[in-house]
Design an enzyme around this catalytic site. Structure first.
Site, PDB file in Angstrom:
ATOM      1  N   ASP A 158      15.734   7.957   0.816  1.00 43.35           N
ATOM      2  CA  ASP A 158      16.446   8.420  -0.380  1.00 43.35           C
ATOM      3  C   ASP A 158      17.177   9.747  -0.192  1.00 43.35           C
ATOM      4  O   ASP A 158      18.293   9.905  -0.690  1.00 43.35           O
ATOM      5  CB  ASP A 158      15.483   8.535  -1.563  1.00 43.35           C
ATOM      6  CG  ASP A 158      15.063   7.180  -2.120  1.00 43.35           C
ATOM      7  OD1 ASP A 158      15.607   6.150  -1.665  1.00 43.35           O
ATOM      8  OD2 ASP A 158      14.190   7.153  -3.017  1.00 43.35           O
TER       9      ASP A 158
ATOM     10  N   ASN B 204       0.824  -1.203   0.000  1.00 47.18           N
ATOM     11  CA  ASN B 204       0.000   0.000   0.000  1.00 47.18           C
ATOM     12  C   ASN B 204       0.865   1.263   0.000  1.00 47.18           C
ATOM     13  O   ASN B 204       0.348   2.367   0.137  1.00 47.18           O
ATOM     14  CB  ASN B 204      -0.936   0.011   1.221  1.00 47.18           C
ATOM     15  CG  ASN B 204      -1.987  -1.078   1.138  1.00 47.18           C
ATOM     16  OD1 ASN B 204      -2.435  -1.452   0.061  1.00 47.18           O
ATOM     17  ND2 ASN B 204      -2.381  -1.613   2.286  1.00 47.18           N
ATOM     18  N   ASN B 205       2.191   1.078  -0.130  1.00 48.03           N
ATOM     19  CA  ASN B 205       3.125   2.196  -0.168  1.00 48.03           C
ATOM     20  C   ASN B 205       3.071   2.815  -1.566  1.00 48.03           C
ATOM     21  O   ASN B 205       3.489   2.193  -2.543  1.00 48.03           O
ATOM     22  CB  ASN B 205       4.540   1.687   0.167  1.00 48.03           C
ATOM     23  CG  ASN B 205       5.566   2.798   0.189  1.00 48.03           C
ATOM     24  OD1 ASN B 205       5.647   3.611  -0.714  1.00 48.03           O
ATOM     25  ND2 ASN B 205       6.382   2.796   1.236  1.00 48.03           N
ATOM     26  N   GLN B 206       2.543   4.048  -1.659  1.00 48.37           N
ATOM     27  CA  GLN B 206       2.334   4.665  -2.969  1.00 48.37           C
ATOM     28  C   GLN B 206       3.646   4.903  -3.712  1.00 48.37           C
ATOM     29  O   GLN B 206       3.703   4.777  -4.942  1.00 48.37           O
ATOM     30  CB  GLN B 206       1.553   5.973  -2.811  1.00 48.37           C
ATOM     31  CG  GLN B 206       0.122   5.772  -2.325  1.00 48.37           C
ATOM     32  CD  GLN B 206      -0.661   4.816  -3.206  1.00 48.37           C
ATOM     33  OE1 GLN B 206      -0.718   4.990  -4.421  1.00 48.37           O
ATOM     34  NE2 GLN B 206      -1.264   3.794  -2.599  1.00 48.37           N
ATOM     35  N   GLY B 207       4.702   5.249  -2.989  1.00 48.77           N
ATOM     36  CA  GLY B 207       5.993   5.445  -3.638  1.00 48.77           C
ATOM     37  C   GLY B 207       6.506   4.159  -4.262  1.00 48.77           C
ATOM     38  O   GLY B 207       6.969   4.130  -5.402  1.00 48.77           O
TER      39      GLY B 207
ATOM     40  N   PHE C 220      11.533   8.373  -2.126  1.00 52.95           N
ATOM     41  CA  PHE C 220      10.776   8.308  -0.877  1.00 52.95           C
ATOM     42  C   PHE C 220      11.651   7.623   0.159  1.00 52.95           C
ATOM     43  O   PHE C 220      12.773   7.229  -0.120  1.00 52.95           O
ATOM     44  CB  PHE C 220       9.444   7.548  -1.083  1.00 52.95           C
ATOM     45  CG  PHE C 220       9.608   6.105  -1.480  1.00 52.95           C
ATOM     46  CD1 PHE C 220       9.495   5.105  -0.542  1.00 52.95           C
ATOM     47  CD2 PHE C 220       9.861   5.754  -2.789  1.00 52.95           C
ATOM     48  CE1 PHE C 220       9.653   3.761  -0.898  1.00 52.95           C
ATOM     49  CE2 PHE C 220      10.004   4.420  -3.163  1.00 52.95           C
ATOM     50  CZ  PHE C 220       9.900   3.429  -2.213  1.00 52.95           C
ATOM     51  N   GLY C 221      11.123   7.484   1.367  1.00 51.70           N
ATOM     52  CA  GLY C 221      11.878   6.795   2.410  1.00 51.70           C
ATOM     53  C   GLY C 221      13.173   7.516   2.754  1.00 51.70           C
ATOM     54  O   GLY C 221      13.195   8.733   2.972  1.00 51.70           O
TER      55      GLY C 221
ATOM     56  N   ASP D 216      10.101  -6.771  -0.145  1.00 49.35           N
ATOM     57  CA  ASP D 216      10.462  -6.313   1.194  1.00 49.35           C
ATOM     58  C   ASP D 216      11.857  -5.727   1.090  1.00 49.35           C
ATOM     59  O   ASP D 216      12.795  -6.387   0.618  1.00 49.35           O
ATOM     60  CB  ASP D 216      10.419  -7.446   2.231  1.00 49.35           C
ATOM     61  CG  ASP D 216      10.337  -6.868   3.644  1.00 49.35           C
ATOM     62  OD1 ASP D 216       9.471  -6.020   3.890  1.00 49.35           O
ATOM     63  OD2 ASP D 216      11.155  -7.258   4.494  1.00 49.35           O
TER      64      ASP D 216
END
EC number: 3.6.1.66
Length: 201
Positions: free
Chosen positions: A159, A11-14, A156-157, A71
């Site tokens: 980065d 469900n992570n949009q990035g 994202f995250g 993952d």
């Protein structure tokens, strides 16, 4: 069995955006698990591989279609591999990307540049159905180090604080196409595509 449809177990949009972009033109219809009201799987395992399998099995059980789970996480050498499998929850269960980055920078406060080596790790698992005894597995790493201040608006995250080896731009400063080619996720997907060719022919 040729794979014509694939559910992305996230469900992570990035992450969804990156994976859809990478799979374009492969002749596979890509859907999100949310299209099938799939709840988030409990990532209770201690390894990226086990968590990828948990997520893929959950998505294919709800959708009735082949599912691909990724993952991935950031492993920092001087933090004994943390945040690792808890990368998305490093600052807490409801942490934002910014929260996690700030927690990481706090943990590395005072660590010199030559002691901030890190790598992004990605493990992908593709299950054809919920009882698939031989899932397709691909694993890759992206080496670099953690800088002291975030830079860049892309990705994202983590980065904005990840400087890949041989680069003067962070992962968040790289154009999307370039990042997709170089990154842990891009490398893992390239391996998975080679495995998929026999499935789609």
């Amino acid at each position: 069995m040729a794979i014509r449809e694939l559910v992305l177990a996230s469900n992570n949009q990035g992450k969804l955006g990156e994976l859809k972009g990478m799979l374009e033109g492969f002749g596979i219809q890509v859907m999100a698990q949310s299209d099938f009201q799939t709840p988030e799987a409990d990532e209770t395992a201690a390894t990226f591989l086990e968590n990828a399998l948990i997520k893929a099995r959950n998505a294919t059980a709800y959708s009735g279609r082949p599912a691909l789970a990724d993952d991935s996480g950031l492993c920092v050498d001087c933090l004994d591999g943390a945040p690792g499998v808890r990368s998305a929850r490093y600052a807490g269960p409801d942490a934002s990307d910014s929260d996690n980055v700030q927690r990481l920078l706090q943990a590395l406060d005072g660590v010199p540049a030559d002691g901030r080596q890190a790598r992004f790790v990605c493990v992908m698992a593709l299950l054809r159905d919920v009882n698939d005894p031989l899932p397709l597995i691909a694993q890759a790493e992206w080496q670099g180090r953690i800088i002291e201040q975030p830079r860049g608006d892309g990705g994202f995250g983590y980065d904005p604080v990840f400087l890949p080896d041989g680069e003067d731009r962070t992962a968040a400063e790289l154009p999307a196409a370039e990042k997709n080619r170089l990154s842990h996720r891009g490398q893992a997907l390239a391996l998975l595509q080679r495995l998929l060719r026999s499935e789609t022919e």
